[in-house]
Design a protein around this motif. Structure first.
Motif: not given
Length: 108
Positions: A42-45, A49-50, A55-57
Protein backbone atom coordinates in the motif's frame (compact mmCIF):
# COMPACT_ATOMS: atom_id res chain seq x y z
CA UNK A 1 -8.91 -26.60 -0.03
CA UNK A 2 -5.77 -28.63 -0.39
CA UNK A 3 -2.40 -27.41 -1.53
CA UNK A 4 -2.59 -29.34 -4.81
CA UNK A 5 -5.92 -27.72 -5.72
CA UNK A 6 -4.59 -24.23 -4.95
CA UNK A 7 -1.63 -24.85 -7.22
CA UNK A 8 -3.94 -25.97 -10.02
CA UNK A 9 -3.09 -29.67 -10.13
CA UNK A 10 -5.10 -32.75 -9.37
CA UNK A 11 -4.71 -34.25 -5.95
CA UNK A 12 -3.05 -37.70 -6.17
CA UNK A 13 -4.97 -40.77 -5.27
CA UNK A 14 -3.92 -42.42 -1.98
CA UNK A 15 -1.56 -44.91 -3.69
CA UNK A 16 0.20 -42.40 -5.96
CA UNK A 17 2.74 -39.73 -5.16
CA UNK A 18 2.84 -36.30 -6.71
CA UNK A 19 6.61 -36.46 -7.43
CA UNK A 20 7.87 -36.62 -11.05
CA UNK A 21 9.50 -39.85 -12.15
CA UNK A 22 12.44 -38.23 -13.96
CA UNK A 23 15.11 -35.85 -12.60
CA UNK A 24 13.81 -33.38 -10.09
CA UNK A 25 12.65 -30.19 -11.82
CA UNK A 26 12.26 -26.98 -9.86
CA UNK A 27 8.66 -26.15 -9.11
CA UNK A 28 7.88 -22.97 -11.11
CA UNK A 29 5.27 -21.88 -8.58
CA UNK A 30 7.75 -21.94 -5.71
CA UNK A 31 10.55 -20.37 -7.78
CA UNK A 32 8.61 -17.11 -8.08
CA UNK A 33 9.25 -14.94 -5.07
CA UNK A 34 6.34 -12.79 -3.94
CA UNK A 35 6.66 -9.04 -4.24
CA UNK A 36 5.66 -6.54 -1.63
CA UNK A 37 3.08 -7.64 0.91
CA UNK A 38 0.81 -5.90 3.41
CA UNK A 39 1.45 -2.27 4.26
CA UNK A 40 4.55 -2.12 2.04
CA UNK A 41 2.38 -2.79 -1.01
CA UNK A 42 0.00 0.00 0.00
CA UNK A 43 2.90 2.36 0.66
CA UNK A 44 4.28 1.63 -2.82
CA UNK A 45 0.86 2.25 -4.38
CA UNK A 46 0.53 5.52 -2.46
CA UNK A 47 3.96 6.56 -3.67
CA UNK A 48 3.11 5.83 -7.28
CA UNK A 49 -0.28 7.52 -7.17
CA UNK A 50 0.71 10.68 -5.27
CA UNK A 51 4.44 11.14 -5.67
CA UNK A 52 4.63 10.14 -9.35
CA UNK A 53 2.49 13.00 -10.73
CA UNK A 54 3.89 15.41 -8.13
CA UNK A 55 7.43 14.72 -9.36
CA UNK A 56 6.32 15.21 -12.97
CA UNK A 57 4.75 18.58 -12.16
CA UNK A 58 7.85 19.61 -10.21
CA UNK A 59 10.07 18.70 -13.17
CA UNK A 60 7.92 20.76 -15.56
CA UNK A 61 7.90 23.72 -13.14
CA UNK A 62 11.68 23.55 -12.77
CA UNK A 63 12.18 23.41 -16.53
CA UNK A 64 9.92 26.44 -17.07
CA UNK A 65 11.77 28.45 -14.42
CA UNK A 66 15.19 27.51 -15.80
CA UNK A 67 14.24 28.68 -19.30
CA UNK A 68 12.62 31.91 -18.03
CA UNK A 69 9.07 31.23 -19.19
CA UNK A 70 6.29 33.40 -17.72
CA UNK A 71 6.30 36.67 -15.84
CA UNK A 72 7.07 37.65 -12.23
CA UNK A 73 4.05 37.42 -9.90
CA UNK A 74 5.35 39.36 -6.89
CA UNK A 75 3.58 42.60 -5.98
CA UNK A 76 6.73 44.72 -5.81
CA UNK A 77 9.58 44.59 -8.30
CA UNK A 78 13.04 46.12 -8.13
CA UNK A 79 13.92 48.83 -10.60
CA UNK A 80 17.05 48.67 -12.72
CA UNK A 81 19.28 50.06 -9.97
CA UNK A 82 18.12 47.48 -7.46
CA UNK A 83 17.45 49.93 -4.61
CA UNK A 84 13.99 51.21 -5.57
CA UNK A 85 10.84 49.08 -5.67
CA UNK A 86 7.85 49.65 -7.95
CA UNK A 87 4.46 48.01 -8.42
CA UNK A 88 4.39 45.04 -10.77
CA UNK A 89 1.94 45.69 -13.63
CA UNK A 90 1.54 41.95 -14.21
CA UNK A 91 0.52 41.19 -10.62
CA UNK A 92 -3.24 41.08 -11.33
CA UNK A 93 -2.81 38.69 -14.28
CA UNK A 94 -2.65 35.76 -11.91
CA UNK A 95 -6.19 36.52 -10.66
CA UNK A 96 -7.94 37.58 -13.89
CA UNK A 97 -7.89 36.29 -17.42
CA UNK A 98 -6.81 38.65 -20.18
CA UNK A 99 -10.32 39.28 -21.53
CA UNK A 100 -12.08 40.25 -18.28
CA UNK A 101 -9.10 41.57 -16.35
CA UNK A 102 -8.59 45.15 -15.31
CA UNK A 103 -7.73 47.49 -18.15
CA UNK A 104 -5.00 49.62 -16.58
CA UNK A 105 -3.25 49.22 -13.27
CA UNK A 106 -4.47 51.55 -10.50
CA UNK A 107 -0.97 52.40 -9.27
CA UNK A 108 1.37 53.18 -12.12
Amino acid sequence: MGKAKRLGGKSPSPGQSNQPLGPAAPNPVRAIKPGLRGWCRWAARFGLIILGPALCFAAVELALRVFGYGYPTSFFMKMEGGKIYTVNENFARQFYDRKSGPGKPILS
